[in-house]
Design an enzyme around this catalytic site. Structure first.
Site, PDB file in Angstrom:
ATOM      1  N   ASN A 140      39.073  36.519  40.218  1.00  0.00           N
ATOM      2  CA  ASN A 140      39.150  36.958  38.825  1.00  0.00           C
ATOM      3  C   ASN A 140      39.578  35.737  38.018  1.00  0.00           C
ATOM      4  O   ASN A 140      40.753  35.380  38.016  1.00  0.00           O
ATOM      5  CB  ASN A 140      40.169  38.099  38.699  1.00  0.00           C
ATOM      6  N   GLY A 177      50.420  36.787  38.420  1.00  0.00           N
ATOM      7  CA  GLY A 177      50.701  35.558  37.699  1.00  0.00           C
ATOM      8  C   GLY A 177      52.187  35.193  37.693  1.00  0.00           C
ATOM      9  O   GLY A 177      52.612  34.327  36.932  1.00  0.00           O
ATOM     10  N   GLU A 211      47.041  46.219  42.459  1.00  0.00           N
ATOM     11  CA  GLU A 211      47.694  45.013  41.960  1.00  0.00           C
ATOM     12  C   GLU A 211      49.039  45.373  41.348  1.00  0.00           C
ATOM     13  O   GLU A 211      49.085  45.892  40.235  1.00  0.00           O
ATOM     14  CB  GLU A 211      46.844  44.371  40.857  1.00  0.00           C
ATOM     15  N   LYS A 264      39.669  35.352  34.918  1.00  0.00           N
ATOM     16  CA  LYS A 264      40.322  35.698  33.648  1.00  0.00           C
ATOM     17  C   LYS A 264      39.733  34.836  32.518  1.00  0.00           C
ATOM     18  O   LYS A 264      38.549  34.516  32.559  1.00  0.00           O
ATOM     19  CB  LYS A 264      41.848  35.567  33.783  1.00  0.00           C
ATOM     20  N   HIS A 302      41.981  46.459  34.981  1.00  0.00           N
ATOM     21  CA  HIS A 302      42.981  45.435  35.299  1.00  0.00           C
ATOM     22  C   HIS A 302      44.204  45.658  34.403  1.00  0.00           C
ATOM     23  O   HIS A 302      44.073  46.025  33.239  1.00  0.00           O
ATOM     24  CB  HIS A 302      42.403  44.030  35.072  1.00  0.00           C
ATOM     25  N   GLU A 349      46.062  43.734  32.840  1.00  0.00           N
ATOM     26  CA  GLU A 349      46.070  42.978  31.569  1.00  0.00           C
ATOM     27  C   GLU A 349      45.244  43.701  30.512  1.00  0.00           C
ATOM     28  O   GLU A 349      45.591  43.693  29.329  1.00  0.00           O
ATOM     29  CB  GLU A 349      45.560  41.552  31.815  1.00  0.00           C
ATOM     30  N   SER A 399      49.103  37.261  43.054  1.00  0.00           N
ATOM     31  CA  SER A 399      49.611  36.021  43.645  1.00  0.00           C
ATOM     32  C   SER A 399      49.235  35.859  45.119  1.00  0.00           C
ATOM     33  O   SER A 399      50.022  35.384  45.928  1.00  0.00           O
ATOM     34  CB  SER A 399      51.125  35.899  43.440  1.00  0.00           C
ATOM     35  N   GLY A 404      43.604  35.887  41.438  1.00  0.00           N
ATOM     36  CA  GLY A 404      43.709  35.315  40.096  1.00  0.00           C
ATOM     37  C   GLY A 404      43.703  33.787  40.163  1.00  0.00           C
ATOM     38  O   GLY A 404      42.684  33.155  40.442  1.00  0.00           O
ATOM     39  N   GLY A 405      44.870  33.180  39.926  1.00  0.00           N
ATOM     40  CA  GLY A 405      44.981  31.719  39.807  1.00  0.00           C
ATOM     41  C   GLY A 405      44.318  30.941  40.942  1.00  0.00           C
ATOM     42  O   GLY A 405      43.653  29.919  40.700  1.00  0.00           O
TER      43      GLY A 405
HETATM   44  C1  3PY Z   1      46.332  37.861  39.974  1.00  0.00           C
HETATM   45  O1  3PY Z   1      46.393  37.651  41.180  1.00  0.00           O
HETATM   46  O2  3PY Z   1      47.063  37.254  39.183  1.00  0.00           O
HETATM   47  C2  3PY Z   1      45.388  38.827  39.427  1.00  0.00           C
HETATM   48  O3  3PY Z   1      45.638  39.394  38.393  1.00  0.00           O
HETATM   49  C3  3PY Z   1      44.105  39.050  40.105  1.00  0.00           C
HETATM   50  O4  3PY Z   1      43.307  39.895  39.374  1.00  0.00           O
END
Ligand code: 3PY
Length: 252
Positions: A9, A175, A169, A11, A97, A99, A215, A236-237
């Site tokens: 993802n 994050g 999640e 983002k 998600h 966010e 994470s 994510g990151g």
């Molecule tokens: C993360 O791992 O930061 C996420 O939000 C993956 O979608």
């Protein structure tokens, strides 16, 4: 046998050129080094969908949007419909998600519309759920997640539900560098599978892939994916670096 899946993802990161470079790098590494039985998906910004779908081997790597409109078409300035997403070559869409729920006010009602349109247009939703920190601290995560699922995907007919991928999640691990421990991940994934079984039966529950997000990194992927109810990750990151993303794929 349910699918093992690692979905990135991205983002709101990378401009188009950077995104295409990243997709190329992932494509090359996946072709050389990833196990064939791991489904790989890239969740990229809308602006990148077409180019990324042209860049990667889409027989090997699926392309995903990170959202779609709650309306099919019309006077909704700035929105991107599920049909538009599909027409780019994308096959997946991330929905729900945290966010989107938190910053853009996405309620269960809105998500039900998005889910219906995504499915109507042949997209595979990667449907996210997960609790905030205060809920986890109050040990009320199971009830919280159950409500999120009951209000949305549990309303789908079973044949539609079977098309989904789920992602758990915990918001407190997104994050933040904090990760649910392997035991915490297994525990809630098993709970989610048990409520799917209650609603749709054991066979459907056994076939549903439930990804862990929050994470997830090359250093912890192996331990997380070793759990019997963790079928992969929504990343994510670490999805923004091809080598790290591959490292996670190799966690299987
Ligand atoms: C993360 O791992 O930061 C996420 O939000 C993956 O979608």
């Amino acid at each position: 046998m349910r699918k093992k899946i690692v979905a990135g993802n991205w983002k709101c990161n990378t401009n188009l050129q950077e995104g295409v470079e990243l997709a190329k790098a992932v494509d090359t590494l996946v072709a050389k080094e990833a196990a064939d039985d791991v489904v790989v998906v890239l969740g990229v910004p809308f602006t990148h969908l077409t180019k990324v779908a042209e860049t990667v081997n889409t027989n090997r790597i699926g392309v995903s949007a990170q959202n779609c409109a709650a309306e099919a078409k019309g006077a909704f300035t700035g929105e991107v419909s599920a049909e538009m997403v599909k027409s780019t070559g994308a096959k997946y869409v991330i929905l729900g998600h945290s966010e989107r729920r938190e910053y853009y006010g996405e309620t269960s009602e809105i998500l039900n519309k998005k889910l219906a349109l995504a499915l109507e247009n042949g997209l595979t939703p990667i449907y996210c759920c997960g609790e905030p920190l205060e809920v986890r601290e109050a040990e009320a995560q199971n009830e919280f997640v159950k409500k999120q699922l009951t209000e949305t995907i549990f309303n789908l007919p079973v044949d539609e539900f079977k098309k989904l991928i789920l992602a758990y999640e915990p918001i407190w691990a997104i994050g933040t560098g904090k990760t649910a421990s392997s035991e915490q991940a297994q525990e809630i994934h098993a709970f989610i599978r048990s409520i799917i079984a209650e609603k749709f039966g054991n066979d459907v529950a056994e076939e549903t892939s439930i990804l862990y997000g929050g994470s997830c990194k090359p250093g912890n992927a192996k331990e997380l994916f070793a759990n019997k109810d963790v079928d992969g990750g929504l990343i994510g990151g670490a999805a923004l670096k091809a080598e790290d993303f591959l490292g996670i794929i190799k966690g299987f």
